[in-house]
Design a protein around this motif. Structure first.
Motif, PDB file in Angstrom:
ATOM      1  N   GLU A   3       1.000   2.625  -7.909  1.00 27.82           N
ATOM      2  CA  GLU A   3       2.278   2.200  -7.068  1.00 27.82           C
ATOM      3  C   GLU A   3       2.152   2.888  -5.793  1.00 27.82           C
ATOM      4  OE1 GLU A   3       5.783   2.360  -9.390  1.00 27.82           O
ATOM      5  OE2 GLU A   3       4.794   1.429 -10.765  1.00 27.82           O
ATOM      6  N   LEU A   4       1.467   3.940  -5.554  1.00 27.40           N
ATOM      7  CA  LEU A   4       1.377   4.764  -4.246  1.00 27.40           C
ATOM      8  C   LEU A   4       0.916   3.843  -2.959  1.00 27.40           C
ATOM      9  CD1 LEU A   4       0.444   8.530  -5.326  1.00 27.40           C
ATOM     10  CD2 LEU A   4       2.588   7.486  -4.288  1.00 27.40           C
ATOM     11  N   GLY A   5      -0.222   3.266  -3.171  1.00 21.27           N
ATOM     12  CA  GLY A   5      -0.755   2.371  -2.171  1.00 21.27           C
ATOM     13  C   GLY A   5       0.341   1.580  -1.862  1.00 21.27           C
ATOM     14  N   PRO A   6       0.650   0.509  -2.544  1.00 22.54           N
ATOM     15  CA  PRO A   6       1.604  -0.594  -1.918  1.00 22.54           C
ATOM     16  C   PRO A   6       2.837   0.196  -1.322  1.00 22.54           C
ATOM     17  CG  PRO A   6       0.989  -1.023  -4.218  1.00 22.54           C
ATOM     18  CD  PRO A   6       0.443   0.451  -3.750  1.00 22.54           C
ATOM     19  N   ALA A   7       3.419   1.376  -1.977  1.00 24.93           N
ATOM     20  CA  ALA A   7       4.472   2.229  -1.462  1.00 24.93           C
ATOM     21  C   ALA A   7       4.193   2.597  -0.076  1.00 24.93           C
ATOM     22  CB  ALA A   7       5.220   2.957  -2.475  1.00 24.93           C
ATOM     23  N   PRO A  16      -1.950  -3.089   9.150  1.00 25.28           N
ATOM     24  CA  PRO A  16      -3.035  -2.478   9.948  1.00 25.28           C
ATOM     25  C   PRO A  16      -4.379  -3.330   9.444  1.00 25.28           C
ATOM     26  CG  PRO A  16      -2.578  -1.312   7.992  1.00 25.28           C
ATOM     27  CD  PRO A  16      -1.485  -2.190   8.009  1.00 25.28           C
ATOM     28  N   SER A  17      -5.582  -3.182  10.518  1.00 25.07           N
ATOM     29  CA  SER A  17      -6.493  -3.818  10.170  1.00 25.07           C
ATOM     30  C   SER A  17      -7.715  -2.680   9.503  1.00 25.07           C
ATOM     31  CB  SER A  17      -7.436  -4.326  11.266  1.00 25.07           C
ATOM     32  OG  SER A  17      -7.522  -3.288  12.119  1.00 25.07           O
ATOM     33  N   VAL A  18      -7.175  -1.381   9.728  1.00 24.30           N
ATOM     34  CA  VAL A  18      -7.794  -0.345   9.207  1.00 24.30           C
ATOM     35  C   VAL A  18      -7.030   0.878   8.912  1.00 24.30           C
ATOM     36  CG1 VAL A  18      -9.379   1.601   9.919  1.00 24.30           C
ATOM     37  CG2 VAL A  18      -9.790  -0.657  10.648  1.00 24.30           C
ATOM     38  N   VAL A  19      -7.099   1.451   7.621  1.00 27.07           N
ATOM     39  CA  VAL A  19      -6.313   2.701   7.083  1.00 27.07           C
ATOM     40  C   VAL A  19      -7.196   3.957   7.408  1.00 27.07           C
ATOM     41  CG1 VAL A  19      -5.151   3.895   5.426  1.00 27.07           C
ATOM     42  CG2 VAL A  19      -4.835   1.384   5.632  1.00 27.07           C
ATOM     43  N   GLY A  21      -7.854   7.953   6.674  1.00 30.18           N
ATOM     44  CA  GLY A  21      -7.032   9.094   5.642  1.00 30.18           C
ATOM     45  C   GLY A  21      -7.978  10.124   5.938  1.00 30.18           C
ATOM     46  N   PRO A  22      -7.187  11.297   6.361  1.00 23.26           N
ATOM     47  CA  PRO A  22      -7.865  12.389   6.579  1.00 23.26           C
ATOM     48  C   PRO A  22      -8.231  13.215   5.082  1.00 23.26           C
ATOM     49  CG  PRO A  22      -5.778  12.835   6.844  1.00 23.26           C
ATOM     50  CD  PRO A  22      -5.820  11.183   6.733  1.00 23.26           C
ATOM     51  N   VAL A  23      -9.492  13.971   5.213  1.00 24.24           N
ATOM     52  CA  VAL A  23      -9.917  14.572   3.908  1.00 24.24           C
ATOM     53  C   VAL A  23      -8.887  15.601   3.492  1.00 24.24           C
ATOM     54  CG1 VAL A  23     -12.252  14.315   4.193  1.00 24.24           C
ATOM     55  CG2 VAL A  23     -11.135  16.321   5.061  1.00 24.24           C
ATOM     56  N   SER A  24      -8.370  16.027   2.291  1.00 24.34           N
ATOM     57  CA  SER A  24      -8.950  15.263   1.122  1.00 24.34           C
ATOM     58  C   SER A  24      -8.073  14.365   0.557  1.00 24.34           C
ATOM     59  CB  SER A  24      -9.445  16.528   0.324  1.00 24.34           C
ATOM     60  OG  SER A  24      -8.137  17.219  -0.279  1.00 24.34           O
ATOM     61  N   ARG A  25      -6.801  14.716   0.448  1.00 24.57           N
ATOM     62  CA  ARG A  25      -5.782  13.800  -0.289  1.00 24.57           C
ATOM     63  C   ARG A  25      -5.585  12.571   0.498  1.00 24.57           C
ATOM     64  NH1 ARG A  25      -4.673  18.864  -1.674  1.00 24.57           N
ATOM     65  NH2 ARG A  25      -3.305  19.132   0.257  1.00 24.57           N
ATOM     66  N   GLY A  26      -5.733  12.618   1.702  1.00 23.87           N
ATOM     67  CA  GLY A  26      -5.239  11.500   2.587  1.00 23.87           C
ATOM     68  C   GLY A  26      -6.651  10.481   2.378  1.00 23.87           C
ATOM     69  N   SER A  27      -7.566  10.887   1.947  1.00 25.54           N
ATOM     70  CA  SER A  27      -8.530   9.940   1.703  1.00 25.54           C
ATOM     71  C   SER A  27      -8.647   8.957   0.416  1.00 25.54           C
ATOM     72  CB  SER A  27     -10.141  10.537   1.218  1.00 25.54           C
ATOM     73  OG  SER A  27     -10.523  11.502   2.576  1.00 25.54           O
ATOM     74  N   LEU A  28      -7.994   9.702  -0.790  1.00 23.91           N
ATOM     75  CA  LEU A  28      -7.515   9.183  -1.648  1.00 23.91           C
ATOM     76  C   LEU A  28      -6.395   8.158  -1.642  1.00 23.91           C
ATOM     77  CD1 LEU A  28      -7.596   8.385  -4.874  1.00 23.91           C
ATOM     78  CD2 LEU A  28      -6.095  10.473  -5.075  1.00 23.91           C
ATOM     79  N   LEU A  29      -5.274   8.707  -0.887  1.00 21.85           N
ATOM     80  CA  LEU A  29      -4.373   7.710  -0.505  1.00 21.85           C
ATOM     81  C   LEU A  29      -4.767   6.675   0.468  1.00 21.85           C
ATOM     82  CD1 LEU A  29      -1.601  10.796  -0.566  1.00 21.85           C
ATOM     83  CD2 LEU A  29      -1.858   9.045  -2.558  1.00 21.85           C
ATOM     84  N   GLY A  30      -5.266   6.833   1.287  1.00 17.16           N
ATOM     85  CA  GLY A  30      -5.743   5.982   2.207  1.00 17.16           C
ATOM     86  C   GLY A  30      -6.514   4.882   1.412  1.00 17.16           C
ATOM     87  N   ALA A  31      -7.451   5.181   0.556  1.00 14.20           N
ATOM     88  CA  ALA A  31      -8.136   4.188  -0.021  1.00 14.20           C
ATOM     89  C   ALA A  31      -7.240   3.424  -0.703  1.00 14.20           C
ATOM     90  CB  ALA A  31      -9.221   4.778  -0.785  1.00 14.20           C
ATOM     91  N   LEU A  32      -6.159   3.935  -1.449  1.00 19.36           N
ATOM     92  CA  LEU A  32      -5.217   3.099  -2.175  1.00 19.36           C
ATOM     93  C   LEU A  32      -4.545   2.178  -1.285  1.00 19.36           C
ATOM     94  CD1 LEU A  32      -3.883   6.011  -4.589  1.00 19.36           C
ATOM     95  CD2 LEU A  32      -5.439   4.056  -5.097  1.00 19.36           C
ATOM     96  N   THR A  33      -4.096   2.766  -0.333  1.00 21.31           N
ATOM     97  CA  THR A  33      -3.248   2.246   0.735  1.00 21.31           C
ATOM     98  C   THR A  33      -4.074   0.532   1.273  1.00 21.31           C
ATOM     99  OG1 THR A  33      -1.914   3.817   1.206  1.00 21.31           O
ATOM    100  CG2 THR A  33      -1.746   1.848   2.683  1.00 21.31           C
ATOM    101  N   ALA A  34      -5.298   0.888   1.597  1.00 21.83           N
ATOM    102  CA  ALA A  34      -6.122   0.005   2.184  1.00 21.83           C
ATOM    103  C   ALA A  34      -6.472  -1.000   1.135  1.00 21.83           C
ATOM    104  CB  ALA A  34      -7.569   0.639   2.643  1.00 21.83           C
ATOM    105  N   ALA A  35      -6.774  -0.458  -0.198  1.00 24.41           N
ATOM    106  CA  ALA A  35      -6.854  -1.611  -1.000  1.00 24.41           C
ATOM    107  C   ALA A  35      -5.572  -2.483  -1.267  1.00 24.41           C
ATOM    108  CB  ALA A  35      -7.309  -1.064  -2.549  1.00 24.41           C
ATOM    109  N   ALA A  36      -4.210  -1.870  -1.469  1.00 30.82           N
ATOM    110  CA  ALA A  36      -3.357  -2.669  -1.532  1.00 30.82           C
ATOM    111  C   ALA A  36      -2.860  -3.760  -0.455  1.00 30.82           C
ATOM    112  CB  ALA A  36      -2.007  -1.714  -1.570  1.00 30.82           C
ATOM    113  N   LEU A  37      -3.546  -3.530   0.599  1.00 28.47           N
ATOM    114  CA  LEU A  37      -3.234  -4.340   1.939  1.00 28.47           C
ATOM    115  C   LEU A  37      -4.263  -5.283   2.093  1.00 28.47           C
ATOM    116  CD1 LEU A  37      -2.085  -1.519   4.443  1.00 28.47           C
ATOM    117  CD2 LEU A  37      -0.810  -3.487   3.473  1.00 28.47           C
ATOM    118  N   GLY A  38      -5.538  -4.810   1.487  1.00 31.03           N
ATOM    119  CA  GLY A  38      -6.774  -5.915   1.474  1.00 31.03           C
ATOM    120  C   GLY A  38      -7.603  -5.320   2.983  1.00 31.03           C
ATOM    121  N   VAL A  39      -7.481  -4.227   3.350  1.00 31.48           N
ATOM    122  CA  VAL A  39      -8.208  -4.001   4.863  1.00 31.48           C
ATOM    123  C   VAL A  39      -9.176  -2.910   4.757  1.00 31.48           C
ATOM    124  CG1 VAL A  39      -6.037  -4.922   5.800  1.00 31.48           C
ATOM    125  CG2 VAL A  39      -6.265  -2.327   5.566  1.00 31.48           C
ATOM    126  N   GLY A  40      -9.802  -2.682   5.822  1.00 29.37           N
ATOM    127  CA  GLY A  40     -10.594  -1.334   5.875  1.00 29.37           C
ATOM    128  C   GLY A  40     -10.001  -0.199   5.748  1.00 29.37           C
TER     129      GLY A  40
END
Length: 143
Positions: A3-7, A16-19, A21-40
């Motif tokens: 639920e974090l990515g969609p939130a 966005p067309s791109v999310v 995410g700064p290392v390290s936790r931003g990488s995980l959260l950014g990837a979850l957010t990008a996946a929720a949005l279907g973007v890079g």
């Protein structure tokens, strides 16, 4: 976690067309957010990761962070294009130094900066909420 990515994606109306995410936790959260949005997704690395890479990188040194360090962040230049709309995602924001470094990198690429989305807003400098802009799921005073 699912639920974090969609939130985080839902904090802004602009998609966005791109999310970024700064290392390290931003990488995980950014990837979850990008996946929720279907973007890079682009990982914003600390400069130590570029030593054996021959690709062109954009780099920016941050203002002092929460540990009073100046960190050099960067990513491969070709990953963000002038036509991109970029959202940075991280877990916590306090000094805003990482988000400001991300914005400087996006600006250098000529892309459109949307803002910063994070889980916890612990900003010490309130003006940054508007200048970045920054939106969060929780305020540090709620913890």
């Amino acid at each position: 976690m699912r639920e974090l990515g969609p939130a985080l994606a839902g904090l802004y109306d602009e998609v966005p067309s791109v999310v970024l995410g700064p290392v390290s936790r931003g990488s995980l959260l950014g990837a979850l957010t990008a996946a929720a949005l279907g973007v890079g997704f682009v990982e914003m690395r600390k400069a130590g990761g570029t030593s054996i890479d021959s690709d062109r990188w954009v780099r920016h040194t941050s203002a002092p962070d929460y540990q009073d360090r100046h960190v050099v962040f960067g990513f491969r230049r070709h990953l963000i294009q002038p036509s991109d709309h970029v959202l940075v995602v991280d877990d916590w924001i306090d000094t805003g130094a990482t988000a400001q470094a991300a914005k400087a990198l996006v600006d250098e690429c000529g892309a459109h900066w949307i803002g910063a989305a994070c889980i916890v807003d612990g900003l010490m400098e309130p003006r940054l909420r508007y200048e970045l802009p920054m939106r969060a799921l929780l305020d540090v005073r709620q913890l």
